[in-house]
Design an enzyme around this catalytic site. Structure first.
Site, PDB file in Angstrom:
ATOM      1  N   TYR A  48      45.342  44.126  49.527  1.00 26.71           N
ATOM      2  CA  TYR A  48      44.695  45.210  48.779  1.00 26.71           C
ATOM      3  C   TYR A  48      43.796  46.009  49.713  1.00 26.71           C
ATOM      4  O   TYR A  48      43.104  45.429  50.567  1.00 26.71           O
ATOM      5  CB  TYR A  48      43.878  44.629  47.623  1.00 26.71           C
ATOM      6  CG  TYR A  48      43.192  45.663  46.771  1.00 26.71           C
ATOM      7  CD1 TYR A  48      43.928  46.533  45.972  1.00 26.71           C
ATOM      8  CD2 TYR A  48      41.809  45.783  46.758  1.00 26.71           C
ATOM      9  CE1 TYR A  48      43.311  47.492  45.180  1.00 26.71           C
ATOM     10  CE2 TYR A  48      41.180  46.732  45.964  1.00 26.71           C
ATOM     11  CZ  TYR A  48      41.930  47.589  45.182  1.00 26.71           C
ATOM     12  OH  TYR A  48      41.322  48.530  44.409  1.00 26.71           O
ATOM     13  N   ASP A  62      30.160  53.778  47.668  1.00 24.35           N
ATOM     14  CA  ASP A  62      31.417  54.025  46.980  1.00 24.35           C
ATOM     15  C   ASP A  62      31.195  54.994  45.822  1.00 24.35           C
ATOM     16  O   ASP A  62      31.241  54.626  44.647  1.00 24.35           O
ATOM     17  CB  ASP A  62      31.972  52.691  46.472  1.00 24.35           C
ATOM     18  CG  ASP A  62      33.323  52.852  45.776  1.00 24.35           C
ATOM     19  OD1 ASP A  62      34.037  53.813  46.089  1.00 24.35           O
ATOM     20  OD2 ASP A  62      33.644  51.999  44.917  1.00 24.35           O
ATOM     21  N   ASP A  91      41.197  55.973  44.214  1.00 20.32           N
ATOM     22  CA  ASP A  91      40.083  56.548  43.446  1.00 20.32           C
ATOM     23  C   ASP A  91      40.617  57.429  42.307  1.00 20.32           C
ATOM     24  O   ASP A  91      41.490  57.026  41.581  1.00 20.32           O
ATOM     25  CB  ASP A  91      39.137  57.316  44.365  1.00 20.32           C
ATOM     26  CG  ASP A  91      38.287  56.399  45.220  1.00 20.32           C
ATOM     27  OD1 ASP A  91      38.221  55.188  44.927  1.00 20.32           O
ATOM     28  OD2 ASP A  91      37.689  56.876  46.198  1.00 20.32           O
ATOM     29  N   HIS A 116      46.723  52.944  42.900  1.00 17.94           N
ATOM     30  CA  HIS A 116      46.164  53.077  41.552  1.00 17.94           C
ATOM     31  C   HIS A 116      45.227  54.268  41.485  1.00 17.94           C
ATOM     32  O   HIS A 116      44.482  54.568  42.421  1.00 17.94           O
ATOM     33  CB  HIS A 116      45.530  51.787  41.038  1.00 17.94           C
ATOM     34  CG  HIS A 116      44.313  51.300  41.740  1.00 17.94           C
ATOM     35  ND1 HIS A 116      43.076  51.899  41.614  1.00 17.94           N
ATOM     36  CD2 HIS A 116      44.105  50.223  42.541  1.00 17.94           C
ATOM     37  CE1 HIS A 116      42.179  51.218  42.311  1.00 17.94           C
ATOM     38  NE2 HIS A 116      42.784  50.206  42.894  1.00 17.94           N
ATOM     39  N   GLU A 118      42.412  56.214  38.966  1.00 15.92           N
ATOM     40  CA  GLU A 118      41.496  55.860  37.875  1.00 15.92           C
ATOM     41  C   GLU A 118      41.097  57.069  37.040  1.00 15.92           C
ATOM     42  O   GLU A 118      41.370  58.223  37.399  1.00 15.92           O
ATOM     43  CB  GLU A 118      40.250  55.180  38.441  1.00 15.92           C
ATOM     44  CG  GLU A 118      39.392  56.063  39.303  1.00 15.92           C
ATOM     45  CD  GLU A 118      38.372  55.261  40.097  1.00 15.92           C
ATOM     46  OE1 GLU A 118      37.174  55.524  39.912  1.00 15.92           O
ATOM     47  OE2 GLU A 118      38.783  54.390  40.890  1.00 15.92           O
ATOM     48  N   ARG A 161      44.345  52.873  36.519  1.00 11.31           N
ATOM     49  CA  ARG A 161      43.114  52.116  36.282  1.00 11.31           C
ATOM     50  C   ARG A 161      42.294  52.863  35.239  1.00 11.31           C
ATOM     51  O   ARG A 161      42.143  54.095  35.316  1.00 11.31           O
ATOM     52  CB  ARG A 161      42.314  51.990  37.581  1.00 11.31           C
ATOM     53  CG  ARG A 161      40.895  51.488  37.353  1.00 11.31           C
ATOM     54  CD  ARG A 161      40.133  51.306  38.642  1.00 11.31           C
ATOM     55  NE  ARG A 161      38.708  51.556  38.453  1.00 11.31           N
ATOM     56  CZ  ARG A 161      37.782  51.383  39.388  1.00 11.31           C
ATOM     57  NH1 ARG A 161      38.122  50.951  40.586  1.00 11.31           N
ATOM     58  NH2 ARG A 161      36.510  51.645  39.132  1.00 11.31           N
ATOM     59  N   GLU A 191      39.537  47.839  34.274  1.00  6.57           N
ATOM     60  CA  GLU A 191      38.363  47.506  35.070  1.00  6.57           C
ATOM     61  C   GLU A 191      37.239  46.925  34.224  1.00  6.57           C
ATOM     62  O   GLU A 191      37.008  47.336  33.080  1.00  6.57           O
ATOM     63  CB  GLU A 191      37.858  48.760  35.803  1.00  6.57           C
ATOM     64  CG  GLU A 191      36.610  48.568  36.662  1.00  6.57           C
ATOM     65  CD  GLU A 191      36.798  47.613  37.827  1.00  6.57           C
ATOM     66  OE1 GLU A 191      37.155  46.434  37.577  1.00  6.57           O
ATOM     67  OE2 GLU A 191      36.574  48.021  38.974  1.00  6.57           O
ATOM     68  N   ASN A 213      40.513  42.283  38.471  1.00  3.29           N
ATOM     69  CA  ASN A 213      39.642  42.521  39.624  1.00  3.29           C
ATOM     70  C   ASN A 213      38.561  41.447  39.652  1.00  3.29           C
ATOM     71  O   ASN A 213      37.644  41.464  38.848  1.00  3.29           O
ATOM     72  CB  ASN A 213      39.018  43.911  39.519  1.00  3.29           C
ATOM     73  CG  ASN A 213      38.072  44.220  40.670  1.00  3.29           C
ATOM     74  OD1 ASN A 213      37.994  43.469  41.645  1.00  3.29           O
ATOM     75  ND2 ASN A 213      37.355  45.325  40.565  1.00  3.29           N
TER      76      ASN A 213
END
Length: 299
Positions: A48, A62, A91, A116, A118, A161, A191, A213
């Site tokens: 990942y 982040d 992202d 992925h 989101e 996501r 998430e 996760n």
């Protein structure tokens, strides 16, 4: 020697095949290509690439500061170094639907097996922090539709996501997950779920693979692989774990230098030179070099 022998297409097809089996796949997060090689050596199922790790490696939080080029560059470095499939955190897709499409193609060219996208508002924030915001459902759907339409290899996994569990509750989040699957998502990343029962509810509601996760210090309890397998999870990631372990060890080393003036006391905790050389196939490079320069000049 050098890079992986398997092509990106082969790795994508293999990833799809294993996902369709229903087994649980373990994807630790790599913070650089060398750690990806270690993940492969230890027998894990995939690698990942976390957006949080890419940002932290650059000394940034982040919060959407990294660029597509930075993420794609690191994903390419990691994907080419391992025979394992690589799943990358894209992202919010780095912009509007057209940007999402370009992001997918750039990451596909980087050799990853899956991405992925989101549904947070851009700029985003860590999925396990309070105060997140998600976009409206149609905007989230448009991102996934753009991603699906953009891929050229049908085996590239498009995962959606959603961070809506923390914003609107589980029932609303499940409704959004269903809409994202209808939009073409091959898999779902719910998430910040808080219990095994929530994962079980998501599994019961969807007929596509789901991801758990298991990041430390977050909203989710650190469930075991067996616990997650029992409730029907298909992929589990530990996105930042290796970076956290490495940085903890680095701090301990610096503290030892400050107090003892030498790292002799920490030698048992270090990767030995011989193990590093084995991991990077030093002998293979040496053999190649010897084979190329095995001629002599005639007098």
């Amino acid at each position: 020697m050098l890079y992986a022998e398997s092509t990106a297409a082969v790795k994508r097809a293999g990833f799809r095949e294993r996902l369709s089996s229903g087994e649980l796949l373990r994807f630790p997060g790599a913070f650089n290509p060398l750690s990806a090689r270690l993940i492969q050596q230890r027998g894990f199922d995939g690698v990942y690439v976390s957006g949080a790790v890419v940002a932290a490696d650059l000394g940034l939080p982040d919060i959407g500061l990294t660029t597509l080029s930075e993420v794609a560059g690191r994903a390419r470095q990691i994907a080419r170094m391992t025979e394992l499939p690589v799943l990358v955190d894209a992202d919010t897709g780095f912009g509007e639907p057209m940007n999402v499409a370009r992001s997918v193609q750039e990451l596909e060219d980087a050799g990853v097996a899956g991405v992925h996208i989101e549904d947070q508002v851009n700029p985003k924030r860590c999925g396990h922090l309070d105060g997140k915001e998600v976009v409206d459902e149609q905007t989230a759907i448009n991102r996934i539709r753009a991603a699906v339409q953009a891929r050229r290899d049908a085996n590239l996994l498009i995962m959606a996501r959603t961070d809506s569990r923390a914003v609107a509750g589980l029932p609303a989040a499940i409704d959004r997950m269903k809409a994202l699957v209808d939009a073409g998502a091959d898999a779902i990343f719910p998430e910040a779920l808080t219990s095994l029962a929530e994962f079980e509810a998501v599994r019961a509601a969807l007929d596509v693979p789901i991801l758990a996760n298991m990041t430390e210090f977050g909203k989710s309890e650190l469930f075991t692989v067996d616990q997650l397998r029992d409730v029907g999870v298909n992929i589990v990631i530990w996105p930042v774990s290796l970076l956290r372990l490495a940085m903890g060890a680095a701090l301990a080393g610096l503290e030892e230098l400050e107090t003892a003036g030498s790292l002799a006391g920490l030698l048992p905790r270090m990767q030995h030179r011989a193990d590093l050389y084995d991991l990077i196939d030093y002998a293979g490079y040496n053999a190649f070099d010897s084979g190329v320069f095995n001629f002599t000049l005639e007098k």
